[in-house]
Design a protein around this motif. Sequence first.
Motif, PDB file in Angstrom:
ATOM      1  N   GLN A  34       0.820  -1.221   0.000  1.00  0.00           N
ATOM      2  CA  GLN A  34       0.000   0.000   0.000  1.00  0.00           C
ATOM      3  C   GLN A  34       0.851   1.268   0.000  1.00  0.00           C
ATOM      4  O   GLN A  34       0.336   2.362  -0.226  1.00  0.00           O
ATOM      5  CB  GLN A  34      -0.931  -0.014   1.219  1.00  0.00           C
ATOM      6  N   LEU A  35       2.147   1.122   0.260  1.00  0.00           N
ATOM      7  CA  LEU A  35       3.044   2.274   0.254  1.00  0.00           C
ATOM      8  C   LEU A  35       3.483   2.591  -1.183  1.00  0.00           C
ATOM      9  O   LEU A  35       3.295   1.784  -2.093  1.00  0.00           O
ATOM     10  CB  LEU A  35       4.282   1.988   1.115  1.00  0.00           C
ATOM     11  N   GLU A  36       4.094   3.755  -1.362  1.00  0.00           N
ATOM     12  CA  GLU A  36       4.570   4.152  -2.690  1.00  0.00           C
ATOM     13  C   GLU A  36       5.954   3.540  -2.931  1.00  0.00           C
ATOM     14  O   GLU A  36       6.984   4.171  -2.732  1.00  0.00           O
ATOM     15  CB  GLU A  36       4.613   5.682  -2.803  1.00  0.00           C
ATOM     16  N   ILE A  37       5.948   2.296  -3.366  1.00  0.00           N
ATOM     17  CA  ILE A  37       7.177   1.550  -3.636  1.00  0.00           C
ATOM     18  C   ILE A  37       7.152   1.107  -5.088  1.00  0.00           C
ATOM     19  O   ILE A  37       6.208   0.462  -5.539  1.00  0.00           O
ATOM     20  CB  ILE A  37       7.296   0.321  -2.704  1.00  0.00           C
ATOM     21  N   ASP A  38       8.191   1.439  -5.845  1.00  0.00           N
ATOM     22  CA  ASP A  38       8.257   1.062  -7.258  1.00  0.00           C
ATOM     23  C   ASP A  38       8.632  -0.394  -7.446  1.00  0.00           C
ATOM     24  O   ASP A  38       8.192  -1.040  -8.403  1.00  0.00           O
ATOM     25  CB  ASP A  38       9.284   1.938  -7.996  1.00  0.00           C
ATOM     26  N   ASP A  39       9.462  -0.913  -6.543  1.00  0.00           N
ATOM     27  CA  ASP A  39       9.973  -2.277  -6.696  1.00  0.00           C
ATOM     28  C   ASP A  39      10.027  -2.934  -5.322  1.00  0.00           C
ATOM     29  O   ASP A  39      10.887  -2.617  -4.508  1.00  0.00           O
ATOM     30  CB  ASP A  39      11.361  -2.245  -7.340  1.00  0.00           C
ATOM     31  N   LEU A  40       9.089  -3.833  -5.071  1.00  0.00           N
ATOM     32  CA  LEU A  40       9.017  -4.556  -3.800  1.00  0.00           C
ATOM     33  C   LEU A  40       9.424  -6.002  -4.064  1.00  0.00           C
ATOM     34  O   LEU A  40       8.703  -6.755  -4.722  1.00  0.00           O
ATOM     35  CB  LEU A  40       7.597  -4.491  -3.223  1.00  0.00           C
ATOM     36  N   ALA A  41      10.588  -6.380  -3.573  1.00  0.00           N
ATOM     37  CA  ALA A  41      11.160  -7.682  -3.915  1.00  0.00           C
ATOM     38  C   ALA A  41      11.585  -8.438  -2.659  1.00  0.00           C
ATOM     39  O   ALA A  41      11.573  -7.895  -1.546  1.00  0.00           O
ATOM     40  CB  ALA A  41      12.349  -7.498  -4.857  1.00  0.00           C
ATOM     41  N   LEU A  42      11.965  -9.692  -2.850  1.00  0.00           N
ATOM     42  CA  LEU A  42      12.342 -10.555  -1.728  1.00  0.00           C
ATOM     43  C   LEU A  42      13.446 -11.504  -2.183  1.00  0.00           C
ATOM     44  O   LEU A  42      13.405 -12.026  -3.305  1.00  0.00           O
ATOM     45  CB  LEU A  42      11.117 -11.333  -1.239  1.00  0.00           C
ATOM     46  N   THR A  43      14.424 -11.705  -1.315  1.00  0.00           N
ATOM     47  CA  THR A  43      15.476 -12.691  -1.576  1.00  0.00           C
ATOM     48  C   THR A  43      15.237 -13.911  -0.693  1.00  0.00           C
ATOM     49  O   THR A  43      15.040 -13.787   0.515  1.00  0.00           O
ATOM     50  CB  THR A  43      16.868 -12.102  -1.280  1.00  0.00           C
ATOM     51  N   THR A  44      15.255 -15.079  -1.286  1.00  0.00           N
ATOM     52  CA  THR A  44      14.944 -16.318  -0.574  1.00  0.00           C
ATOM     53  C   THR A  44      15.867 -17.433  -1.027  1.00  0.00           C
ATOM     54  O   THR A  44      16.452 -17.376  -2.104  1.00  0.00           O
ATOM     55  CB  THR A  44      13.474 -16.724  -0.841  1.00  0.00           C
TER      56      THR A  44
END
Length: 329
Positions: A84-94
């Motif tokens: 819901q925030l203004e984030i262009d790229d929301l990613a995850l390292t797993t």
Amino acid sequence: MEDKFERQIDYLRVSVTDRCNLRCFYCMPEEGIELKTHEEILSYEELYNIIKSATELGFKKIRLTGGEPLVRKGIVNFIEKLHQLEIDDLALTTNGILLSKYAADLKAAGLDRVNISLDTLQSDKFREITCSENYSLSDVMKGIKEAQRVGLTPIKLNVVLIRGVNDNEIEDFARLTIDSELIVRFIEVMPLGNNYDWVKEKHISITKVKEELNQFDSLIPAEEGVGNGPAKYYRFSKAAGKIGFISPISDHYCPSCNRIRLTADGFLKSCLMADKELNIKKAIRSESQADGLKKVLKQSILAKPKQGLGDEISADFESNKRLMSQIGG
């Protein structure tokens, strides 16, 4: 936000836990690490408030790391809130072990993409590297397929190169990009914590890797793509995917570094290689107002050293003493 050297800092890497379901030998010592208590680790609410403050300062890229972020309960709901925030790229390292279970929910929650750490394509070697009898390479491969199916793309496979361990699999990894849109990234092993002497013996230069791959098929420069990180991208002439090279030792990327890190126990690291940290947990637990958090975030940005690797490190630079598992990849 700019640092003192006019670098645009817009990327925050956030470790949500120091726990991991694997024990990769180059990341964690054989005896393990002393895990933080529940009280020492930032709560999801605290993490959210810090990230929200960061986005209000101009941070546009957020990556969740660990340990292994998928072992922390509530991670999907947390991502849904961050979306819901203004984030262009929301990613995850797993490490991919739990990805087949969570991929669909992560995508539905608003996660854009995943990076998957994978250092071998051989089952026996996987057990040796990860020191795990409970999980297997097939768990990771299932996770990759499920992430592709639900659209957590582009998927990047991070391969830490270690002499005498996986340097005979370089071509095998590169072949994955021929028929698939996977991005395989070869990464030079970095000196962190107490492994400095070990790294000297096991280091493989990206230059050597490029030479080997060019003998297989000519590498063609490719567009950088999503992420704007330190990797330099190439592809084979008829390949669907790309190959990235990250060379923190032989050709460090300090001049273009655009990130700071938040550890799971509430410290901001402006440089992966530097020991200096700022305690933002103290700020959020004593004054939760956004101004207090923004103040520490700004201090961390301005504390970024010019260089953390290479030949021009200043005399007062203190090398990082934390292990990668205690920082967040």
